[in-house]
Design a protein around this motif. Sequence first.
Motif, PDB file in Angstrom:
ATOM      1  N   TRP A 186      -3.091   6.168 -15.651  1.00  0.00           N
ATOM      2  CA  TRP A 186      -2.797   7.432 -14.943  1.00  0.00           C
ATOM      3  C   TRP A 186      -4.027   7.914 -14.173  1.00  0.00           C
ATOM      4  O   TRP A 186      -3.931   8.295 -13.002  1.00  0.00           O
ATOM      5  N   GLN A 187      -5.176   7.883 -14.834  1.00  0.00           N
ATOM      6  CA  GLN A 187      -6.400   8.322 -14.164  1.00  0.00           C
ATOM      7  C   GLN A 187      -6.759   7.411 -12.990  1.00  0.00           C
ATOM      8  O   GLN A 187      -7.209   7.879 -11.940  1.00  0.00           O
ATOM      9  N   ARG A 188      -6.568   6.101 -13.163  1.00  0.00           N
ATOM     10  CA  ARG A 188      -6.856   5.179 -12.055  1.00  0.00           C
ATOM     11  C   ARG A 188      -5.953   5.448 -10.862  1.00  0.00           C
ATOM     12  O   ARG A 188      -6.393   5.394  -9.699  1.00  0.00           O
ATOM     13  N   LEU A 245       0.826  -1.206   0.000  1.00  0.00           N
ATOM     14  CA  LEU A 245       0.000   0.000   0.000  1.00  0.00           C
ATOM     15  C   LEU A 245       0.864   1.261   0.000  1.00  0.00           C
ATOM     16  O   LEU A 245       0.501   2.273  -0.621  1.00  0.00           O
ATOM     17  N   ARG A 246       1.991   1.224   0.690  1.00  0.00           N
ATOM     18  CA  ARG A 246       2.881   2.385   0.662  1.00  0.00           C
ATOM     19  C   ARG A 246       3.427   2.625  -0.741  1.00  0.00           C
ATOM     20  O   ARG A 246       3.563   3.783  -1.170  1.00  0.00           O
ATOM     21  N   TYR A 247       3.733   1.526  -1.458  1.00  0.00           N
ATOM     22  CA  TYR A 247       4.195   1.687  -2.843  1.00  0.00           C
ATOM     23  C   TYR A 247       3.084   2.260  -3.722  1.00  0.00           C
ATOM     24  O   TYR A 247       3.323   3.183  -4.515  1.00  0.00           O
ATOM     25  N   ASP A 248       1.862   1.729  -3.581  1.00  0.00           N
ATOM     26  CA  ASP A 248       0.733   2.260  -4.349  1.00  0.00           C
ATOM     27  C   ASP A 248       0.469   3.718  -3.990  1.00  0.00           C
ATOM     28  O   ASP A 248       0.102   4.526  -4.858  1.00  0.00           O
ATOM     29  N   LEU A 249       0.640   4.062  -2.726  1.00  0.00           N
ATOM     30  CA  LEU A 249       0.427   5.444  -2.311  1.00  0.00           C
ATOM     31  C   LEU A 249       1.436   6.383  -2.964  1.00  0.00           C
ATOM     32  O   LEU A 249       1.089   7.492  -3.403  1.00  0.00           O
ATOM     33  N   SER A 250       2.684   5.937  -3.051  1.00  0.00           N
ATOM     34  CA  SER A 250       3.699   6.776  -3.697  1.00  0.00           C
ATOM     35  C   SER A 250       3.374   6.996  -5.171  1.00  0.00           C
ATOM     36  O   SER A 250       3.575   8.093  -5.707  1.00  0.00           O
ATOM     37  N   LEU A 251       2.829   5.949  -5.852  1.00  0.00           N
ATOM     38  CA  LEU A 251       2.448   6.106  -7.257  1.00  0.00           C
ATOM     39  C   LEU A 251       1.278   7.068  -7.402  1.00  0.00           C
ATOM     40  O   LEU A 251       1.252   7.907  -8.312  1.00  0.00           O
ATOM     41  N   SER A 252       0.291   6.938  -6.531  1.00  0.00           N
ATOM     42  CA  SER A 252      -0.866   7.830  -6.612  1.00  0.00           C
ATOM     43  C   SER A 252      -0.471   9.275  -6.334  1.00  0.00           C
ATOM     44  O   SER A 252      -0.974  10.203  -6.978  1.00  0.00           O
ATOM     45  N   GLU A 253       0.411   9.490  -5.377  1.00  0.00           N
ATOM     46  CA  GLU A 253       0.871  10.849  -5.109  1.00  0.00           C
ATOM     47  C   GLU A 253       1.683  11.391  -6.274  1.00  0.00           C
ATOM     48  O   GLU A 253       1.612  12.586  -6.602  1.00  0.00           O
ATOM     49  N   GLN A 254       2.449  10.507  -6.912  1.00  0.00           N
ATOM     50  CA  GLN A 254       3.213  10.944  -8.080  1.00  0.00           C
ATOM     51  C   GLN A 254       2.281  11.302  -9.241  1.00  0.00           C
ATOM     52  O   GLN A 254       2.570  12.215 -10.023  1.00  0.00           O
ATOM     53  N   ALA A 255       1.156  10.599  -9.350  1.00  0.00           N
ATOM     54  CA  ALA A 255       0.209  10.869 -10.442  1.00  0.00           C
ATOM     55  C   ALA A 255      -0.413  12.252 -10.332  1.00  0.00           C
ATOM     56  O   ALA A 255      -0.912  12.791 -11.329  1.00  0.00           O
ATOM     57  N   LEU A 268      -6.209   7.354  -4.877  1.00  0.00           N
ATOM     58  CA  LEU A 268      -5.473   7.919  -3.747  1.00  0.00           C
ATOM     59  C   LEU A 268      -6.280   7.875  -2.444  1.00  0.00           C
ATOM     60  O   LEU A 268      -5.775   7.365  -1.431  1.00  0.00           O
ATOM     61  N   PRO A 269      -7.520   8.361  -2.371  1.00  0.00           N
ATOM     62  CA  PRO A 269      -8.241   8.289  -1.085  1.00  0.00           C
ATOM     63  C   PRO A 269      -8.512   6.858  -0.634  1.00  0.00           C
ATOM     64  O   PRO A 269      -8.497   6.566   0.569  1.00  0.00           O
ATOM     65  N   VAL A 270      -8.732   5.953  -1.574  1.00  0.00           N
ATOM     66  CA  VAL A 270      -8.970   4.550  -1.206  1.00  0.00           C
ATOM     67  C   VAL A 270      -7.714   3.945  -0.593  1.00  0.00           C
ATOM     68  O   VAL A 270      -7.770   3.243   0.433  1.00  0.00           O
ATOM     69  N   ILE A 271      -6.555   4.215  -1.188  1.00  0.00           N
ATOM     70  CA  ILE A 271      -5.298   3.670  -0.667  1.00  0.00           C
ATOM     71  C   ILE A 271      -5.001   4.252   0.713  1.00  0.00           C
ATOM     72  O   ILE A 271      -4.543   3.538   1.624  1.00  0.00           O
ATOM     73  N   GLN A 272      -5.252   5.542   0.887  1.00  0.00           N
ATOM     74  CA  GLN A 272      -5.010   6.158   2.191  1.00  0.00           C
ATOM     75  C   GLN A 272      -5.879   5.516   3.274  1.00  0.00           C
ATOM     76  O   GLN A 272      -5.411   5.263   4.394  1.00  0.00           O
ATOM     77  N   ARG A 273      -7.143   5.245   2.946  1.00  0.00           N
ATOM     78  CA  ARG A 273      -8.019   4.615   3.937  1.00  0.00           C
ATOM     79  C   ARG A 273      -7.556   3.194   4.253  1.00  0.00           C
ATOM     80  O   ARG A 273      -7.502   2.791   5.418  1.00  0.00           O
TER      81      ARG A 273
END
Length: 286
Positions: free
Chosen positions: A251-253, A50-60, A258-263
């Motif tokens: 990219w859009q996904r 999840l931390r890796y996915d969060l970094s990608l979403s923040e980068q997006a 981002l909010p789903v990953i944070q939760r």
Amino acid sequence: MFRWWRRDRTKSAGEPSEPQGTAGEAAGRPFVREAERRRLARLLRRRDELRYDLSLSEQALRPENRWTERLRELDAAIGELEGRIAELDPAPSPSPEPELPPVPVEVAVEPEETPATVTLTIAGMPLRWVEEIDWAERGHQLAPARLRRSEGEVAEVLRAVGYRMPSPALLETLAASLELVAADALSAARRERVWTPVALANLARPCDRCGGWRDVRGRCPTCAAREWERQQLLLERNRLRQERNEVFRDWQRARDRLPVIQRQLAEVEAEIRQLEAKGVEPSAES
């Protein structure tokens, strides 16, 4: 008078008075099961993902990211392909060479001979083809018979009609047309069909699209080669367009998740804290 004694009030000398507890219970800590250790290990792995996915979403969310970089590369490649496709559609141009004269082509077919022969005579210059047959071991025909030119040169025929310096494209197209005419003449003789006379001008005509030459079937080798290359470029362009659409959707996904990953990350970290507060450590096997 009899006295009744309870059995639990009389113990032997070496017998303990109450059952022994675990080491964790003796120290005041709760009992830790192996299932909890394995669950903690799974939660730790899930937290890393999840931390890796969060970094990608923040980068997006940044103006410049891995997706925008790839989209620029794909746009440049698509633009280059479209330029090459446009170059394959030249404006109609006249042929730089004059048309062939309407000299008649004399046809002589000997289908009964072995092997069969076809002779085409143009301006007194003969060209002869011999049928080649590939036979199997037991005497059955293995492959369809084909004609092989055994006499005459196309360049000599052109020189005989006044063409001194023919181009390689004209020589190639005329040679292919002559071979087609010889094969058609042999087939017509064997099937007793009426043969339609042809002239030299019908065997190679200027192409109004590219300035090359069309054979007796109306086909231009230059245009055919360009069309094949054009189709390959179109396929590659369509593939790049599809990849561009997929990159844009990914990219859009990444932005929308981002909010789903944070939760999810917050829930996982809360469960990890609960297990660690209980004294659970990850299993060594996990």
